[in-house]
Design an enzyme around this catalytic site. Structure first.
Site, PDB file in Angstrom:
ATOM      1  N   ASP A 187      40.547  68.254 -20.797  1.00 28.18           N
ATOM      2  CA  ASP A 187      41.866  68.273 -21.427  1.00 28.18           C
ATOM      3  C   ASP A 187      42.027  69.576 -22.203  1.00 28.18           C
ATOM      4  O   ASP A 187      41.582  69.706 -23.335  1.00 28.18           O
ATOM      5  CB  ASP A 187      42.035  67.072 -22.361  1.00 28.18           C
ATOM      6  CG  ASP A 187      43.464  66.970 -22.905  1.00 28.18           C
ATOM      7  OD1 ASP A 187      44.194  67.983 -22.875  1.00 28.18           O
ATOM      8  OD2 ASP A 187      43.833  65.874 -23.356  1.00 28.18           O
ATOM      9  N   HIS A 192      44.851  71.023 -29.300  1.00 26.07           N
ATOM     10  CA  HIS A 192      43.574  70.609 -29.873  1.00 26.07           C
ATOM     11  C   HIS A 192      42.656  71.775 -30.223  1.00 26.07           C
ATOM     12  O   HIS A 192      41.513  71.556 -30.630  1.00 26.07           O
ATOM     13  CB  HIS A 192      42.875  69.666 -28.901  1.00 26.07           C
ATOM     14  CG  HIS A 192      43.750  68.526 -28.466  1.00 26.07           C
ATOM     15  ND1 HIS A 192      44.167  67.534 -29.323  1.00 26.07           N
ATOM     16  CD2 HIS A 192      44.327  68.258 -27.260  1.00 26.07           C
ATOM     17  CE1 HIS A 192      44.941  66.691 -28.658  1.00 26.07           C
ATOM     18  NE2 HIS A 192      45.058  67.104 -27.415  1.00 26.07           N
ATOM     19  N   ILE A 207      44.706  69.020 -33.808  1.00 27.33           N
ATOM     20  CA  ILE A 207      44.342  67.621 -33.967  1.00 27.33           C
ATOM     21  C   ILE A 207      43.286  67.225 -32.923  1.00 27.33           C
ATOM     22  O   ILE A 207      43.120  67.887 -31.901  1.00 27.33           O
ATOM     23  CB  ILE A 207      45.567  66.694 -33.840  1.00 27.33           C
ATOM     24  CG1 ILE A 207      46.163  66.773 -32.422  1.00 27.33           C
ATOM     25  CG2 ILE A 207      46.608  67.062 -34.894  1.00 27.33           C
ATOM     26  CD1 ILE A 207      47.308  65.785 -32.188  1.00 27.33           C
ATOM     27  N   GLY A 210      43.543  62.164 -28.815  1.00 23.84           N
ATOM     28  CA  GLY A 210      43.598  60.717 -28.973  1.00 23.84           C
ATOM     29  C   GLY A 210      42.541  60.022 -28.132  1.00 23.84           C
ATOM     30  O   GLY A 210      41.940  59.023 -28.552  1.00 23.84           O
TER      31      GLY A 210
END
Length: 284
Positions: A187, A192, A207, A210
């Protein structure tokens, strides 16, 4: 219009052949915080090839985990990645995932929901190998600013409060470099890693994925309430209720129920800000 629900739902399935081996599995496990303490026999099941088993959430990254990002390029969908958040994830396991494997995945847009201020696109991926079905994965992708097109609002996955104290609570520290390690499993969303991109998306710093929190919570459940046996998990679903930042602590609360574990995860340092909600691990 950026989202044409009729066109997206009518698009042909996208078929991809994927492979993985122990290195991919080990990298994923390290990316969700496995291996601490490094010599703990329970952790060696996640990190040492001679003892390896596969956490079911590995399905989200098998074959570089690009089904979700590929789905956002489907006909009828043209969106800005800065407006995209992973809203929820469900994996149904048809049998345990092998340490080394080859499978054919088919991916399609299974649903498009209108939340007025946003759209939710459900991207379904099914994996089949020579022995039959392996897993079915549904990613619910939340796209800000793309609602209001007159579509169905969709079902609610909200669960009632358990009404009692959790049976177990565990804390899992998140390393400062955890997002950088996790993204090596496929990903590559700059949200991120790139502070400038994160700022454009409305965050003061990058961040955590998830799906990294998703894997961390499942590992906590397997290790704490399922006797460390990954093969007992049959289905795992969550709603991403908020963001988690590298360097924080993920607190995972668990409630035993018949044939399943209810789960809640929060970020400790920000007043237990919600991270995962409406989360259930079904098991044998």
């Amino acid at each position: 219009m950026p989202i044409d629900a009729v066109k997206a739902l009518a698009a042909e399935e996208r078929t991809t052949d994927i492979t993985w081996d122990h290195k991919d599995v080990q990298l994923y496990h390290l990316g969700i915080g496995a291996g601490i303490p490094a010599t703990d026999p329970a952790e060696l099941r996640y990190t040492l090839e001679s003892r390896l088993h596969v956490l079911p959430s590995f399905a989200t990254v098998a074959g570089a985990g690009m089904a979700m990002m590929g789905g956002l390029a489907a006909p009828g969908i043209d969106v800005d990645l800065a407006h995209v958040l992973h809203g929820g994830q469900t994996i149904e396991l048809h049998r345990p995932i092998p340490v080394k494997g080859a499978a054919r995945t088919t991916a399609r847009v299974a649903a498009v929901y209108d939340k007025v201020k946003a759209a939710v696109v459900v991207l379904r991926t099914e994996a089949v190998d020579a022995d039959g079905p392996l897993w079915t994965s549904d990613a619910q992708v939340f796209i800000r600013g793309e609602g209001g097109f007159g579509g169905e609002r969709g079902p609610s996955g909200r669960l009632p409060d358990p009404g009692r104290a959790p049976d177990r609570t565990v804390d899992r520290p998140i390393r400062e470099d955890q997002a950088l390690l996790y993204r090596l499993s496929g990903d590559w969303n700059p949200l991120h890693a790139d502070p400038a991109f994160a700022a454009r998306a409305g965050f003061d710093r990058p961040i955590l994925h998830g799906l990294c929190s998703y894997g961390m919570a499942l590992k906590a459940v397997v290790d704490t309430l399922l006797d460390g046996d990954v093969s007992r998990v049959t289905r795992y679903t969550t709603r991403f209720a908020g963001v988690v930042f590298p360097g924080e602590t993920l607190r995972v609360r668990m409630w035993r129920e018949h044939g399943r574990v209810r789960v809640e995860a929060v970020a400790v340092e920000r007043g237990e800000a919600p991270a995962l909600a409406d989360t259930v691990v079904d098991h044998t």
